[in-house]
Design an enzyme around this catalytic site. Structure first.
Site, PDB file in Angstrom:
ATOM      1  N   SER A  86       0.794  -1.238   0.000  1.00 32.97           N
ATOM      2  CA  SER A  86       0.000   0.000   0.000  1.00 32.97           C
ATOM      3  C   SER A  86       0.823   1.283   0.000  1.00 32.97           C
ATOM      4  O   SER A  86       0.260   2.368  -0.168  1.00 32.97           O
ATOM      5  CB  SER A  86      -0.939   0.019   1.202  1.00 32.97           C
ATOM      6  OG  SER A  86      -1.973  -0.896   1.000  1.00 32.97           O
ATOM      7  N   LYS A 107       0.217   3.386  -2.900  1.00 28.68           N
ATOM      8  CA  LYS A 107      -1.029   4.127  -3.165  1.00 28.68           C
ATOM      9  C   LYS A 107      -0.835   5.634  -3.375  1.00 28.68           C
ATOM     10  O   LYS A 107      -1.404   6.195  -4.321  1.00 28.68           O
ATOM     11  CB  LYS A 107      -2.041   3.853  -2.049  1.00 28.68           C
ATOM     12  CG  LYS A 107      -2.555   2.407  -2.062  1.00 28.68           C
ATOM     13  CD  LYS A 107      -3.384   2.104  -0.826  1.00 28.68           C
ATOM     14  CE  LYS A 107      -3.933   0.682  -0.847  1.00 28.68           C
ATOM     15  NZ  LYS A 107      -4.560   0.308   0.434  1.00 28.68           N
ATOM     16  N   TYR A 136      -3.321  -2.954 -10.309  1.00 27.18           N
ATOM     17  CA  TYR A 136      -3.220  -2.659  -8.873  1.00 27.18           C
ATOM     18  C   TYR A 136      -2.320  -3.690  -8.178  1.00 27.18           C
ATOM     19  O   TYR A 136      -1.451  -3.339  -7.379  1.00 27.18           O
ATOM     20  CB  TYR A 136      -4.629  -2.638  -8.252  1.00 27.18           C
ATOM     21  CG  TYR A 136      -4.619  -2.556  -6.747  1.00 27.18           C
ATOM     22  CD1 TYR A 136      -4.180  -1.401  -6.090  1.00 27.18           C
ATOM     23  CD2 TYR A 136      -5.026  -3.643  -5.969  1.00 27.18           C
ATOM     24  CE1 TYR A 136      -4.147  -1.338  -4.702  1.00 27.18           C
ATOM     25  CE2 TYR A 136      -5.004  -3.584  -4.588  1.00 27.18           C
ATOM     26  CZ  TYR A 136      -4.562  -2.431  -3.961  1.00 27.18           C
ATOM     27  OH  TYR A 136      -4.529  -2.375  -2.586  1.00 27.18           O
ATOM     28  N   TYR A 169      -4.753   4.548   7.892  1.00 27.36           N
ATOM     29  CA  TYR A 169      -6.092   3.944   8.023  1.00 27.36           C
ATOM     30  C   TYR A 169      -6.775   4.334   9.332  1.00 27.36           C
ATOM     31  O   TYR A 169      -6.711   5.469   9.745  1.00 27.36           O
ATOM     32  CB  TYR A 169      -6.008   2.417   7.885  1.00 27.36           C
ATOM     33  CG  TYR A 169      -5.223   2.000   6.700  1.00 27.36           C
ATOM     34  CD1 TYR A 169      -5.671   2.318   5.421  1.00 27.36           C
ATOM     35  CD2 TYR A 169      -4.025   1.343   6.827  1.00 27.36           C
ATOM     36  CE1 TYR A 169      -4.954   1.953   4.310  1.00 27.36           C
ATOM     37  CE2 TYR A 169      -3.293   0.976   5.720  1.00 27.36           C
ATOM     38  CZ  TYR A 169      -3.761   1.286   4.467  1.00 27.36           C
ATOM     39  OH  TYR A 169      -3.051   0.936   3.375  1.00 27.36           O
ATOM     40  N   VAL A 203       1.216  -3.743   3.810  1.00 31.52           N
ATOM     41  CA  VAL A 203       1.209  -5.043   4.495  1.00 31.52           C
ATOM     42  C   VAL A 203       2.485  -5.854   4.220  1.00 31.52           C
ATOM     43  O   VAL A 203       2.695  -6.901   4.832  1.00 31.52           O
ATOM     44  CB  VAL A 203      -0.044  -5.900   4.161  1.00 31.52           C
ATOM     45  CG1 VAL A 203      -1.297  -5.289   4.734  1.00 31.52           C
ATOM     46  CG2 VAL A 203      -0.187  -6.122   2.660  1.00 31.52           C
TER      47      VAL A 203
END
Ligand code: DON
Length: 465
Positions: free
Chosen positions: A71, A74, A197, A249, A267
């Site tokens: 991530s 992103k 992705y 998050y 992760v």
């Protein structure tokens, strides 16, 4: 006397090593096992890197172990989507509100937009925007990889095993893509979008890479290692904003209060953190907490922030005084080229010329204080020389304020001259262009500045006031 062959670790290196070692205790957390391939790593791997000014990188522990970016990709893909599609088009499709939910929550706002680009739904949509511009997945990925590499300052590559593992196991992300398609929000083919992705998540990085990518964001988009611009300043500002509010998050609030650095976790065990204007941090340790953030990574960032005072809202420094000193031009031992008549007129009048020495980086608040001082003392001079020789940088708004202030002085029957020996105000070679417009009063030597100021005194004597 024999000198040691090497000076040994620097103070900063020893300090970072100390933080690393203090956070290496305990084995809390768990490997991300929902992507099977991610369990094949050494759970004890722990690296820490910091990219500082001039692109210097401190590397501690397992700083060169490759792991998948996950991530942490992103913000980069979001940046690329903003660059390709523009802010308005992207904002219509992806929100910027923290969701307070888990990264893989199937969540959208009332307009059926993913709430932000840091949760999976938003990141999948960012990837789909790239495919709208380049529908060929291989080509879109090649472009994405090149952009990530420009931020990291080296060529990056794909971990095919992790990518294939995600392709086999990513039911939830597929569900998100199809859900977004059913809302009419995602327009590219969902399977291609998921493919892109998963590829972006499977790019291999080291903590050195994350630190340099963070350093590129800290540096306003210019990679501190290569000196090349990888992304625009306005895009960086947006990306850092969403990293601050949504990067960690449902742990984002705790993160902002305790660490206070725009950051993004993955992760794979990586965390990238940024101190704007100063440095980038990369941490890796694959044991994750319940939010999907690296346990040791979070604790190392907390230690770095508190021990080194890195919190973005750490306001310990007094704002730097922008006006270093001011004095009358009488004190300048500089001869100007004058006719005897002019010299007679100017004799004893240099005290009507006031030199203001400015220093540091000029931004709005510093410039505001300069202008306020000029106004407050305007009755004591006819011409102000603003000496920029100690100014390192000036932003657009301050440049405009500076040029505007000399125009204002002129409008009030006075004058302003800008002494700019290092071309921080008007770049060398900029002529008859935007940069020069309104900046006729910018000169490069103090003799020119004084000549120009004296010319103004002579003009003022001619004009009826
Ligand atoms: O989409 C996923 O589930 C992973 N490829 C990335 C998720 C991730 O890294 C969340 N971060 N903490």
């Amino acid at each position: 006397m024999t000198l040691p062959a090497s000076l040994g670790p620097s103070l900063v290196e020893s300090y970072l090593q100390f933080i690393h070692d203090s956070c290496a205790v305990g084995e809390q957390g768990a490997l991300a096992d929902y992507i099977p391939e991610l369990t094949r790593v050494d759970p004890n791997g722990f690296g820490l890197s910091m990219a500082v000014h001039e692109g210097h990188v401190y590397s501690i522990g397992d700083a060169r172990i490759g792991f998948t970016i996950q991530s942490v990709s992103k913000p980069l893909t979001y940046a690329l989507a903003l660059t390709h599609k523009g802010f308005t088009a992207v904002d219509e499709r992806i929100g910027v509100e923290p969701s307070g939910e888990a990264f893989n929550e199937i969540s959208v706002d009332s307009q059926r937009r993913p709430r932000n680009p840091m949760i999976n739904a938003g990141a999948i949509l960012s990837a789909s925007l790239l495919l709208e511009a380049q529908p060929d997945v291989d080509k879109a990925f090649a472009e994405l990889l090149e952009f990530y590499g420009a931020c990291a300052g080296r060529k990056l590559s794909l971990d095919t095993e992790v990518y294939e593992s995600e392709m086999r196991s990513g039911a939830r992300n597929r569900a998100i893509a199809f859900m977004l398609q059913s809302f009419g929000t995602l327009k590219a083919p969902p399977e291609d979008t998921i493919d892109l992705y998963f590829r972006q998540c499977s790019v291999i990085v080291t903590t050195d890479d994350l630190a340099v990518i963070g350093g590129t964001l800290a540096n306003g988009g210019v990679n501190p290692r290569t000196g090349r611009r990888a992304l625009g300043q306005n895009v960086v500002q947006r990306v850092l904003s969403v990293m601050t509010t949504c990067g960690m998050y449902d742990g984002a609030g705790d993160w902002v209060t305790s660490v206070g650095l725009p950051a993004k976790s993955g992760v794979g065990g990586g965390i990238m953190a940024v101190l704007p204007g100063q440095l980038g941090i990369g941490v890796y340790s694959p044991l994750l907490d319940e939010h999907g953030n690296s346990v040791r990574g979070v604790s190392a960032c907390k230690r770095l922030s508190s021990d080194l005072g890195l919190h973005i809202f750490n306001v310990t420094r007094e704002s730097r005084v922008t006006v270093r000193s001011h004095y009358d031009a009488e004190e300048l031992d500089i001869e100007t080229d004058r006719t005897p008549e002019e010299r007679r007129f100017l004799n004893g009048k240099r005290n009507r010329i006031r030199v203001y020495e400015l220093q540091g980086d000029l931004t709005f608040s510093g410039m505001e204080s300069v202008l306020r001082r000029l106004r407050a003392s305007a009755s004591s001079f006819d011409v102000a020389i603003l000496d920029m020789s100690r100014v390192d940088q000036i932003d657009e708004v301050s440049r405009a304020m500076l040029v505007g202030s000399s125009q204002n002085l002129r409008a009030s029957g006075r004058d302003g001259v800008i002494f700019d020996p290092d071309s921080v105000v008007v770049q060398k070679g900029a002529h008859a262009s935007e940069a020069r417009r309104g900046a006729e009063s910018v000169v490069q030597t103090m003799t020119e500045a004084l000549t120009r100021a004296e010319d103004s005194l002579l003009e003022m004597a001619k004009e009826p006031s």
